[in-house]
Design an enzyme around this catalytic site. Structure first.
Site, PDB file in Angstrom:
ATOM      1  N   ASP A  52       0.798  -1.223   0.000  1.00 54.60           N
ATOM      2  CA  ASP A  52       0.000   0.000   0.000  1.00 54.60           C
ATOM      3  C   ASP A  52       0.831   1.273   0.000  1.00 54.60           C
ATOM      4  OD1 ASP A  52      -2.208  -1.543  -0.094  1.00 54.60           O
ATOM      5  OD2 ASP A  52      -2.947  -1.034   1.894  1.00 54.60           O
ATOM      6  N   HIS A  53       2.096   1.177   0.343  1.00 56.83           N
ATOM      7  CA  HIS A  53       2.990   2.335   0.341  1.00 56.83           C
ATOM      8  C   HIS A  53       4.186   2.025  -0.540  1.00 56.83           C
ATOM      9  CE1 HIS A  53       0.940   4.340   3.704  1.00 56.83           C
ATOM     10  NE2 HIS A  53       0.702   3.101   4.115  1.00 56.83           N
TER      11      HIS A  53
END
Length: 193
Positions: free
Chosen positions: A85-86
């Site tokens: 997600d990052h």
């Protein structure tokens, strides 16, 4: 007084609507008769579809694209979350400020997660995005699912591995036939409401 305080009272329904508006975030669609426990949070960068008759326990976090099939049950404190997600490869930027899957245009990168129908995910289990949990499977409490799970498998551990089977082949067939009748009856009940 029962009219006001009971489950059919206007205050109860107003409180339920307010709670659901807070718990169910952007890009999430819910089927019929979905239960979302206190403190749960559902969100998707692009799309999360929750099927009919799903129960999501207290303090669950579901933050990924995907599908949760009908009749599935998530125990309390279950997490279904993205594994990438990052963008942690960005140089010179603290991870807190790197591009995130929720940023415009990046949601497709998160990987979709599919939880089949009639699945039980036990207390405190974590499911990472990009996997498929097959129909009828059981994920043990505390398991960390990093890869797909076969239908009707029972998985446990970190990383989760198959430790058993929910039913043998003839019983799966009987169960599947009985489920057809179960969902026909539920559909009829929902239409009558």
């Amino acid at each position: 007084m029962a009219f006001i305080a009971g489950r059919n009272g206007p205050i109860f329904h107003a409180a339920k609507r307010a709670y659901m508006a807070q718990a169910v975030g952007t890009n999430v669609s819910l089927g019929r008769d979905v239960r979302v426990g206190l403190g749960a949070n559902l969100w998707a960068p692009v799309s999360l579809q929750v099927g009919d008759g799903v129960h999501i326990g207290r303090w669950c976090t579901v933050m990924t694209n995907g599908l949760i099939g009908r009749g599935t049950m998530l125990g309390n404190s279950v997490g279904i979350v993205g594994r990438r997600d990052h963008d942690v490869a960005v140089i010179g930027v603290p991870v807190r400020y790197t591009p995130w899957v929720g940023d415009p245009g990046l949601g497709q990168q998160s990987g979709s997660t599919e939880v089949g129908e009639d699945v039980w995910i036990g207390y405190g289990a974590t499911v990472l995005s990009g996997v498929v949990i097959g129909r009828g499977a059981i994920v043990a409490a505390g398991a960390v699912v990093t890869r797909s799970v076969d239908p009707y498998a029972i998985v446990a551990g970190n990383p989760a591995r198959q430790v058993g089977a929910r039913f043998d082949a003839p019983t799966i067939l009987s169960h599947e036939n009985a489920l057809l009748d179960f969902w026909r009856i539920r559909e009829s009940e929902w239409r009558q409401r």
